[in-house]
Design a protein around this motif. Structure first.
Motif, mmCIF file in Angstrom:
data_model
loop_
_atom_site.group_PDB
_atom_site.id
_atom_site.type_symbol
_atom_site.label_atom_id
_atom_site.label_comp_id
_atom_site.label_asym_id
_atom_site.label_seq_id
_atom_site.Cartn_x
_atom_site.Cartn_y
_atom_site.Cartn_z
ATOM 1 N N LEU A 161 82.471 24.189 -7.993
ATOM 2 C CA LEU A 161 81.500 23.444 -8.921
ATOM 3 C C LEU A 161 82.223 22.751 -10.154
ATOM 4 C CD1 LEU A 161 78.818 26.304 -8.830
ATOM 5 C CD2 LEU A 161 78.761 23.958 -7.538
ATOM 6 N N ASP A 162 83.300 23.492 -10.673
ATOM 7 C CA ASP A 162 84.087 22.568 -11.549
ATOM 8 C C ASP A 162 84.394 21.380 -11.273
ATOM 9 O OD1 ASP A 162 83.428 24.247 -13.652
ATOM 10 O OD2 ASP A 162 85.221 25.380 -13.705
ATOM 11 N N TYR A 163 84.997 21.267 -9.905
ATOM 12 C CA TYR A 163 85.598 19.939 -9.412
ATOM 13 C C TYR A 163 84.430 19.025 -8.959
ATOM 14 C CZ TYR A 163 89.325 23.536 -7.971
ATOM 15 O OH TYR A 163 90.286 24.370 -8.212
ATOM 16 N N LEU A 164 83.298 19.400 -8.730
ATOM 17 C CA LEU A 164 82.168 18.607 -8.528
ATOM 18 C C LEU A 164 81.914 17.918 -9.740
ATOM 19 C CD1 LEU A 164 79.933 20.636 -6.200
ATOM 20 C CD2 LEU A 164 81.236 18.685 -5.604
ATOM 21 N N TRP A 165 81.824 18.692 -10.847
ATOM 22 C CA TRP A 165 81.273 18.295 -12.108
ATOM 23 C C TRP A 165 82.142 17.124 -12.852
ATOM 24 C CZ3 TRP A 165 83.210 20.394 -17.396
ATOM 25 C CH2 TRP A 165 82.434 19.940 -18.335
ATOM 26 N N LEU A 213 79.606 21.623 2.368
ATOM 27 C CA LEU A 213 79.473 20.171 1.392
ATOM 28 C C LEU A 213 80.461 19.289 1.426
ATOM 29 C CD1 LEU A 213 76.999 19.131 -0.409
ATOM 30 C CD2 LEU A 213 78.426 20.429 -2.247
ATOM 31 N N VAL A 214 81.836 19.857 0.871
ATOM 32 C CA VAL A 214 83.014 18.947 0.688
ATOM 33 C C VAL A 214 83.052 18.129 1.925
ATOM 34 C CG1 VAL A 214 85.511 18.967 0.505
ATOM 35 C CG2 VAL A 214 84.104 20.546 -0.939
ATOM 36 N N ARG A 215 83.017 18.751 3.088
ATOM 37 C CA ARG A 215 83.124 18.020 4.548
ATOM 38 C C ARG A 215 82.186 16.981 4.664
ATOM 39 N NH1 ARG A 215 83.957 22.005 7.925
ATOM 40 N NH2 ARG A 215 86.090 21.940 8.337
ATOM 41 N N GLU A 216 80.679 17.585 4.448
ATOM 42 C CA GLU A 216 79.540 16.605 4.790
ATOM 43 C C GLU A 216 79.435 15.385 3.728
ATOM 44 O OE1 GLU A 216 76.733 19.440 4.428
ATOM 45 O OE2 GLU A 216 77.051 20.657 6.203
ATOM 46 N N ARG A 217 79.961 15.437 2.564
ATOM 47 C CA ARG A 217 79.708 14.447 1.592
ATOM 48 C C ARG A 217 80.953 13.769 1.474
ATOM 49 N NH1 ARG A 217 74.822 15.104 -1.083
ATOM 50 N NH2 ARG A 217 75.237 12.874 -1.573
ATOM 51 N N ASP A 218 82.158 14.300 1.925
ATOM 52 C CA ASP A 218 83.488 13.416 2.015
ATOM 53 C C ASP A 218 83.840 13.511 0.417
ATOM 54 O OD1 ASP A 218 85.860 12.028 2.349
ATOM 55 O OD2 ASP A 218 84.863 10.050 2.015
ATOM 56 N N LEU A 219 84.025 14.814 0.032
ATOM 57 C CA LEU A 219 84.479 15.107 -1.388
ATOM 58 C C LEU A 219 85.929 15.382 -1.483
ATOM 59 C CD1 LEU A 219 81.530 17.171 -2.655
ATOM 60 C CD2 LEU A 219 81.666 14.645 -2.825
ATOM 61 N N GLY A 220 86.428 15.552 -0.449
ATOM 62 C CA GLY A 220 87.985 16.073 -0.166
ATOM 63 C C GLY A 220 88.277 16.267 1.327
ATOM 64 N N LEU A 221 89.188 17.181 1.422
ATOM 65 C CA LEU A 221 89.562 17.540 2.634
ATOM 66 C C LEU A 221 89.348 19.166 2.705
ATOM 67 C CD1 LEU A 221 92.949 15.249 2.891
ATOM 68 C CD2 LEU A 221 90.388 14.773 3.952
#
Length: 450
Positions: free
Chosen positions: A320-324, A340-348
């Protein structure tokens, strides 16, 4: 400031609050802040120095005398407490005001992972104690908080076995949201602001142009920093500008969260590979106000864990800190936020325990021209949906109109279904034996008739 006739909410914390806080302390602090806009809030916790927040009251706790919370309970209309605190304050299970049990940490799966290095008798003793405590919490709470729909399904299963899914709670709300709902760990509504450099060009091992991988939390026994360190060993053979930083390997409140064995195992591996203080840096727990500086200066957030049931029900607050901060991340698959990271392309997302795949993912993300900027829109959308104000909405609604659980209000004994089932089972065994005897009697009579 809430009006004088607003609901009086008592929040109990098992973690210390102050300049250096871990996730549980931050959660209690933020829930107090959000609730204070509509309720009169008292936050009772182990404290670090004098605290005078605007809008709510802070009272120090020792966690060593059960009776210390009795005067606070007497002045409250509702009490919110982590499920673990029932061990310190057993009167919570029988308190005459509504009790909200915060079970966002899934003890039943986390403690299995955290105790796995202990000897079997110790593990069994801890498991039995943890199971008994959690059952007591779920059997007696008026409202239960969890961090995800996965956790909610887990707890609903446990509560069904304890008799909490009954005609009273069903008639009160067929969805059972009035009994247990999702209040995840949240994010500040304001974006982080960098106030000063903290690593690049500051730390002697980190040059201004280096790339920083940030491990955003403690090194707990249920994580896997070892695979990450092995992956970094592979990465630095291809590029010399990568640094892995562990800013808080040990918890600030060590009276309750001692240094874990995994911390030393990580240090030993880093030493053995010749990475320590050159490519891998072990720091100390960060003050809360410095968190944004490290998150905004880092290039990739990392979080790795082994495969297992702990991961399935976890809700990693460090992610969540990374998301913020809009920090692209490389994480192990298996938990809800990895999805969530995979679905929203927030990283690998990589398989647990695979150092080669992890190294490849890190190198791939580092090769992107602007990994943070290219994902800004996705990060902002996700962060906006996870502010503390949004996440805490079910708890705010409950505290504005606190209530006893429907079955507890009716005086329903959740222990009765188990006793009835046992009686039914015993009766069924007797009837089955009687039918067997009767069958043999008929067969014998048939023989004699011949």
């Amino acid at each position: 400031m809430a009006p004088s006739d607003a609901t009086a909410v008592l929040i109990l914390s098992m973690d210390s609050i102050g300049a250096r806080m871990a996730g549980p302390g931050i959660r209690c602090w933020e829930l107090a802040r959000v609730l204070s806009t509509t309720c009169r809030v008292t936050l009772a916790a182990p404290t670090q120095g004098d605290l005078s927040p605007a809008g709510w009251r802070v009272v120090p706790l020792t966690l060593s005398a059960a009776s210390e919370i009795d005067p606070l309970l007497a002045d409250a209309d509702v009490v919110v407490a982590p499920s673990f605190l029932l061990a310190d304050y057993p009167q919570l299970a029988a308190v005459d005001i509504p009790w909200v049990a915060d079970a966002y940490v899934p003890a039943s799966s986390e403690t299995l992972a955290s105790n796995q290095l202990a000897d079997l008798p110790t593990r069994l003793a801890r498991h039995n104690a943890d199971t008994a405590l959690l059952n007591r919490v779920l059997a007696s709470a008026d409202f239960v908080l969890c961090a995800s729909e996965r956790q909610r399904d887990l707890y609903l299963g446990l509560m069904a076995s304890l008799g909490r899914l009954n005609p009273y709670t069903y008639d009160d709300d067929p969805t059972l949201r009035r009994l247990i709902d999702v209040v995840p760990f949240g994010l500040p509504s304001e974006p982080p602001v960098r106030t000063r450099p903290v690593l690049k060009g500051v730390h002697p091992a980190v040059a201004p142009e280096d790339k920083v991988l940030l491990w955003g939390g403690g090194i707990w026994d249920w994580f896997d920093p070892l695979t990450l360190i092995e992956a970094v060993d592979r990465v630095v053979r291809q590029r010399d500008d990568v640094r892995l930083f562990f800013p808080g390997p040990r918890a600030p409140f060590r009276r309750r969260v001692p240094t874990m064995a995994m911390h030393q195992r990580a240090v030993d591996l880093s030493d053995r590979l010749g990475l320590t203080d050159r490519y891998v840096i072990f720091g100390e727990w960060l003050p809360v106000e410095e968190r944004a500086n490290y998150l905004l200066e880092a290039d990739i957030g990392v979080s790795t864990h082994p495969a297992g049931i702990e991961a399935r029900y976890a809700f990693r607050t460090r992610l969540l800190d990374y998301l913020w901060a809009g920090l692209p991340m490389v994480v192990s698959e298996g938990d809800a936020l990895a999805d969530l990271v995979r679905e929203r392309d927030l990283g690998l997302v990589v398989p647990p325990g695979d150092a080669c795949a992890l190294a490849d993912a890190l190198l791939s993300l580092l090769l992107e021209d602007d990994p943070r900027g290219s994902r800004r829109a996705q990060f902002e959308a996700v962060a906006a949906s996870l502010t503390w104000e949004r996440c805490a909405a079910p708890l705010v609604a409950f505290c504005q109109q606190p209530r006893r659980a429907a079955d507890r209000l009716a005086g329903y004994d959740v222990g009765a279904p188990l006793e009835q089932l046992t009686a039914y089972y015993e009766g069924w065994r007797v009837m089955r034996a009687f039918k067997a005897l009767k069958g043999w009697q008929e067969r014998l009579l048939g023989v004699f008739r011949r």
